[in-house]
Structures are given as C-alpha cells and as structure tokens.
Design a protein around this motif. Structure first.
Motif, PDB file in Angstrom:
ATOM      1  N   VAL A 113      41.540 -32.860   3.643  1.00  0.00           N
ATOM      2  CA  VAL A 113      40.515 -32.219   4.467  1.00  0.00           C
ATOM      3  C   VAL A 113      40.714 -32.648   5.908  1.00  0.00           C
ATOM      4  CG1 VAL A 113      38.030 -32.177   4.981  1.00  0.00           C
ATOM      5  CG2 VAL A 113      38.812 -32.048   2.607  1.00  0.00           C
ATOM      6  N   SER A 141      39.590 -27.472   4.102  1.00  0.00           N
ATOM      7  CA  SER A 141      40.081 -28.110   2.892  1.00  0.00           C
ATOM      8  C   SER A 141      41.274 -27.332   2.369  1.00  0.00           C
ATOM      9  CB  SER A 141      38.985 -28.139   1.813  1.00  0.00           C
ATOM     10  OG  SER A 141      39.511 -28.618   0.594  1.00  0.00           O
ATOM     11  N   ALA A 145      37.065 -26.719  -3.033  1.00  0.00           N
ATOM     12  CA  ALA A 145      36.185 -27.799  -2.593  1.00  0.00           C
ATOM     13  C   ALA A 145      34.882 -27.757  -3.384  1.00  0.00           C
ATOM     14  CB  ALA A 145      35.895 -27.674  -1.102  1.00  0.00           C
TER      15      ALA A 145
END
Length: 175
Positions: A113, A141, A145
């Motif tokens: 991330v 990300s 996620a």
C-alpha cells in the motif's frame, strides 16, 4: 494485472474558510475511512470521498470501477510491470502548486500500500474565478483490500507533497 484499490479522501473549502476557526472545523477530516462492502469487481476500484465546506463537511462517497483509465480521473497514472504497479501523479488543474510534468510517487509490489498526501489551491471555471482549496489523502493498494486496510498499519510507501497554500513555510510532514 491484479486488482488495484484506490481511496482518495478530499477536504474542500473556500477562501472564506481560511481562518483558524474554520481550520479547526475541518481538522481530522482528511483521514482514511472504511472501504464500502462489498467492493465492486474490476481491475481498478476507486473509493472517492469528499468532505466539502459547502455541505458542512458532511462526507459524500462514490465508488467507481473500471480499467486503469479510471485512475486518470484522479490525476493518477498506473503502469504495470509484472505484478508491480508504479503510481504517478499527472499534471492537474491546480493553480498552486503548479506542476507541468508527471511525478513518480511509488512502485508497489503485490500486497503493498502507498499513501500520497497533497494540497492544492484551485480556481473554478472562467465564468467563476473564485478560489477554493483541497487537501488530499490518497491510498493505493496493489491487490484486493479489506474494509479497514487503509486504517490499520503503516503504508509501505509514503509521499507527502503538501505545501503551505497561504504563503510561509510548508506544513509539518506527518504520516
């Protein structure tokens, strides 16, 4: 290419909202929020959150999905090499700070991330030349996620491009 999840949280205010009482009203609004569940499927999923002074800073949220071109709506460029994704900031419409070139923010390996922070002074269209300001916190990300992914733990990469929008020294950097 896997799934890329982007969350952009913006706080917006007008020139009249520059004072200390107004700054206190928006303090702490620019932070990650829980992702909506379930997230739609797509190569790129964008959770765009806006807390606007004109709406008493009540957050409004949109979820968009599509291909990599959807990131361009956030002035981001995504480039893939194997399972890694490189995230760049494209030149935008900001009056200040003015950037005329793309800026590489970070390259994320699978599961990583990145966090990008920036603020801008913007101007409306030619028919409404009033100033307004935005403070951004963007998380990207490389991989699906969980709802609280941007709330927990430290990101793998952090870029803080905030400037002092009213003159004077730049604000203190924070994670």
């Amino acid at each position: 290419m896997g799934v890329i999840v982007i969350q952009r949280v913006r706080v917006r205010w007008g020139a009249a909202g520059r004072g200390a009482p107004q700054a206190n009203a928006r303090r702490g609004l620019n932070r990650p929020v829980t992702l909506p569940a379930p997230l739609p499927t797509g190569d790129v999923v964008v959770h765009d959150v806006l807390a606007d002074e004109a709406a008493s800073y009540s957050p409004r949220s949109d979820v968009l999905t599509g291909g990599v071109s959807i990131a361009r709506d956030l002035t981001l460029w995504l480039a893939f090499e194997g399972s890694a994704v490189t995230v760049e900031r494209l030149p935008g419409w900001a009056a200040f700070p003015r950037t005329g070139v793309s800026t590489r923010l970070f390259t994320l390996a699978q599961g990583q991330v990145g966090r990008y922070r920036a603020n801008f002074r913007l101007i409306g269209c030619d028919c409404d030349p009033s100033w307004y300001y935005e403070d951004w916190m963007v998380h990207v990300s490389n991989g699906s996620a969980a709802g609280d992914r941007f709330l927990r733990g430290d990101p793998d990469h952090v870029v803080d491009n905030r400037v002092h929008l009213y003159g004077g020294p730049a604000p203190r950097a924070s994670r």
